[in-house]
Design a protein around this motif. Structure first.
Motif, short mmCIF file in Angstrom:
data_model
loop_
_atom_site.label_atom_id
_atom_site.label_comp_id
_atom_site.label_asym_id
_atom_site.label_seq_id
_atom_site.Cartn_x
_atom_site.Cartn_y
_atom_site.Cartn_z
N THR A 240 0.83 -1.21 0.00
CA THR A 240 0.00 0.00 0.00
C THR A 240 0.86 1.25 0.00
O THR A 240 0.56 2.23 -0.71
CB THR A 240 -0.94 -0.01 1.21
OG1 THR A 240 -1.88 -1.09 1.07
CG2 THR A 240 -1.70 1.29 1.34
N LEU B 249 -6.44 7.24 0.73
CA LEU B 249 -7.38 6.39 1.45
C LEU B 249 -8.82 6.85 1.24
O LEU B 249 -9.72 6.01 1.12
CB LEU B 249 -7.05 6.40 2.95
CG LEU B 249 -5.78 5.62 3.35
CD1 LEU B 249 -5.43 5.89 4.80
CD2 LEU B 249 -5.97 4.12 3.11
N PRO C 130 -1.34 10.51 1.80
CA PRO C 130 -1.94 9.25 2.25
C PRO C 130 -3.43 9.33 2.58
O PRO C 130 -4.20 8.46 2.16
CB PRO C 130 -1.11 8.90 3.49
CG PRO C 130 0.23 9.51 3.22
CD PRO C 130 -0.07 10.79 2.49
N CYS D 243 -1.27 1.36 7.89
CA CYS D 243 -1.24 2.76 7.44
C CYS D 243 -0.69 3.68 8.51
O CYS D 243 -0.03 4.68 8.20
CB CYS D 243 -2.65 3.20 7.04
SG CYS D 243 -3.26 2.43 5.51
N PHE E 183 -7.92 6.94 10.20
CA PHE E 183 -8.33 5.93 9.22
C PHE E 183 -9.82 5.63 9.35
O PHE E 183 -10.58 5.70 8.37
CB PHE E 183 -7.49 4.67 9.43
CG PHE E 183 -7.78 3.54 8.48
CD1 PHE E 183 -6.95 3.29 7.41
CD2 PHE E 183 -8.89 2.70 8.66
CE1 PHE E 183 -7.20 2.23 6.54
CE2 PHE E 183 -9.15 1.65 7.80
CZ PHE E 183 -8.30 1.42 6.73
N LEU F 84 2.34 5.03 6.73
CA LEU F 84 1.84 6.22 6.05
C LEU F 84 1.63 7.40 6.99
O LEU F 84 1.32 8.50 6.54
CB LEU F 84 0.52 5.91 5.33
CG LEU F 84 0.56 4.84 4.24
CD1 LEU F 84 -0.82 4.63 3.66
CD2 LEU F 84 1.55 5.22 3.14
#
Length: 638
Positions: A438, A453, A449, A553, A564, A557
């Motif tokens: 990813t 997403l 990022p 992530c 998230f 990230l």
């Protein structure tokens, strides 16, 4: 009387080949990862209940059966999940207690390590998931039969993991690998610990037929009399002749017909289908022997096309002719909880289910034009009923799923210029250097990022939510069934979905949208209460994929887990605002409830079904509830 060679020297030797990936360095890396996964998933399902130790809040411990203390560092995440650091796992042994309980003394390597430290009671690294099972049998509540089979299934899983590790590519290299080929680099189900057991395969079978070997296969075909075989097709494939005209070259069709004529048989009375060569040897010839003797089943040759096994092992993508269908075949190995056959009734119903689901999409402008969702339909099928087993309700279900085939629409022709596709599972992949796939895609996209997403969630969630709210219909959007379509810059743009007949469920609560559902579809699709129908998105996508993607992530990230899941929740709320007329459905199918039931996959294997035969397929176990990170009050807790 037969004669035999006088000495062993004159007998042709059978070569014994040692797999190159089975070396200590590769094995230990794979074993450490699997043990960490085992501890994390068993703790998530409350098969074990580690105790938090004083310190930074991440150190936990378990007491093994022999009195040894197992310690490890883990961070807690959404849904009450655990993320265990493989390098942190260690034991503090108490040899006298261990020996008094009848456990094995420390291994030679462990003893040597203890001696080098000058003490046998100092913490020492522990990396062996198989030894963990034997030393925690009582803790895990395992009976002898389950433990024996589980050790075998985990050893086979570790062997597959070692092969993957031995041939692993970097994230940068993987980003350039095609859709079908990328499947051979995936590491399997992230939730199920015994994810690649494939019980029934020999070592030679695993080296030939599994996706991680990345070896294209030419499938043999057979002819089966219409006395025992049935065909179903939809769209332009309503007759088998239409299917074969698309799937088989004219010379191949002529050759098949010639073989039947040579035996005095009429090709018009037979259906053609490919078979897995392992299935033919192990199950079809032994169990359909009377039909072969009668001439109702005849072996033919291959069609010449190279096909590549996908993650499910029994599904093959055509890499010689990507415009031809993907074929799904019964493969009677026990893998990820079930025998991987094809039930006769569901095989025959697959095209009808496809027609109904695709019809919903084609008539809905939001799904068709806004989401541009790709539904890879199962458009043709052949099922062959066993004359005895299919009529014995109490017989193990694997004996009713032996012979058939399903043809699924191929993905490449459905992609627009510049688009490329990857299974959702690939987003969880990390390379040998620890680089997340990813992270590589985000870097290539040029987006921040969180922006990337946001695009991912905008591609995945709206079509899934609309099918749920508008039509009371859910797919199982786990990492293998859900496919992310990217643009030329590796930005997610839309969703492709596959596997309808096995993984589509509908609401048991009556909805007017179901009034036009054909009876053939109604009888085969499973129904669930609205409160449970949401579980297919929660468990398939959020628990089964995002539960692992969100900490990845955060680590690679810089997107916190709170951020998230706030993005996921924002996409759901945005969908609600887009369709205010469906407010009652949002309440009926409540995705934002404070808690959801905890579905358990490993608990099923360890405590519910084990390895016993059943007359029907097993389902996930339910154990308690977990907090829903989509509830407005949710926050990620360490």
């Amino acid at each position: 009387m037969p004669t035999y060679p006088a000495s062993h020297d004159s007998v042709e030797p059978h070569p014994l080949l040692s797999p190159p990936e089975l070396n200590r360095q590769v094995w230990d890396r794979a074993a450490a990862r699997l043990l960490a996964k085992m501890l994390g998933e068993f703790a998530y399902e409350e098969i074990i209940e580690p105790e938090r130790r004083p310190g930074d809040g991440r150190l936990h411990s378990l007491s093994l059966d022999d009195g040894t203390e197992l310690r490890f560092s883990a961070r807690r995440g959404v849904y009450g999940s655990w993320r265990v650091d493989p390098d942190s796992i260690e034991t503090v042994p108490t040899p006298s207690t261990a020996l008094s309980n009848g456990a094995h003394p420390p291994s030679r390597n462990a003893s040597a390590h203890a001696s080098s430290n000058g003490s046998s009671d100092r913490p020492r690294p522990f990396r062996d998931p198989l030894r963990f099972l034997t030393r925690a049998r009582g803790l895990l509540g395992l009976d002898g039969a389950t433990l024996g089979h589980l050790i075998r299934e985990l050893t086979l899983t570790l062997s597959a993991d070692a092969r993957l590790d031995h041939t692993a590519l970097t994230a940068r290299e993987l980003a350039d690998v095609g859709y079908a080929e990328l499947e051979g680099h995936q590491t399997g189900h992230p939730w199920l610990v015994a994810s690649k057991g494939r019980l029934g395969f020999s070592a030679a079978d695993a080296a030939r037929f599994t996706p991680e070997t990345r070896s294209p296969l030419q499938l043999p075909w057979i002819a089966v009399s219409t006395r025992i075989a049935q065909y179903r097709g939809v769209g332009h494939l309503t007759t088998p002749e239409h299917l074969y005209a698309q799937e088989l070259d004219p010379s191949v069709r002529a050759s098949f017909a010639a073989e039947l004529y040579a035996r005095g048989l009429d090709p018009a009375s037979y259906l053609y289908l490919p078979v897995h060569p392992w299935q033919w040897d192990e199950w079809i010839v032994p169990l359909f022997a009377p039909a072969i003797a009668d001439g109702d089943i005849l072996a033919l040759h291959t069609d010449g096309d190279a096909r590549l096994a996908q993650q499910s092992v029994r599904t093959f993508a055509n890499v010689s002719r990507p415009d031809r269908h993907t074929v799904k075949l019964p493969l009677s190995v026990l893998n990820t909880l079930v025998w991987r056959g094809l039930p006769t009734e569901r095989t025959l119903a697959a095209p009808a289910v496809t027609a109904w689901v695709q019809g919903l999409c084609e008539a809905d402008p939001f799904l068709r034009d806004t989401c541009r969702v790709i539904l890879l339909g199962e458009v043709a099928s052949v099922a062959v009923e066993h004359p005895l087993y299919d009529h014995l309700p109490e017989a193990p279900y694997q004996y009713k799923e032996i012979l058939g085939a399903i043809w699924r629409e191929p993905l490449p022709p459905r992609l627009a210029p510049g688009e490329r596709a990857r299974t959702l599972a690939s987003l969880l992949h990390t390379d040998p250097a620890g680089r997340a796939f990813t992270a590589e895609l985000v870097e290539r996209s040029g987006l921040a990022p969180e922006a990337w997403l946001t695009r991912l969630f905008a591609a995945l969630l709206p079509p899934l939510l609309h099918f749920l709210y508008r039509y009371g219909t859910v797919f199982s959007p786990h990492g293998e069934n859900a496919i992310v379509v990217f643009d030329e810059n590796d930005v997610p743009v839309r969703l492709a979905i596959k596997d309808f007949v096995d993984d589509v469920n509908v609401s048991a609560h009556p909805l007017p949208e179901h009034d036009t559902m054909p009876e053939e579809v109604r009888t085969v699709l499973l129904t669930e209460a609205p409160s449970f129908l949401t579980q297919f998105i929660h468990s398939g996508l959020f628990v089964g994929v995002f539960r692992y993607l969100s900490p990845l992530c955060e680590e690679q990230l810089g997107v916190s887990e709170d951020a998230f899941w706030s993005l996921v929740r924002a996409e759901i709320v945005r969908h609600h605002a887009r369709f205010p007329g469906l407010k009652e459905r949002f309440e009926l199918f409540d995705m934002l409830t404070p808690e959801i039931e905890r579905l358990c996959l490993n608990r099923n294997r360890l405590h519910v079904d084990g390895y016993r035969d059943r007359s029907s397929r097993p389902h996930a176990a339910i154990h308690g509830t977990v907090p829903n990170p989509l509830h407005p009050s949710a926050r990620i807790r360490e």
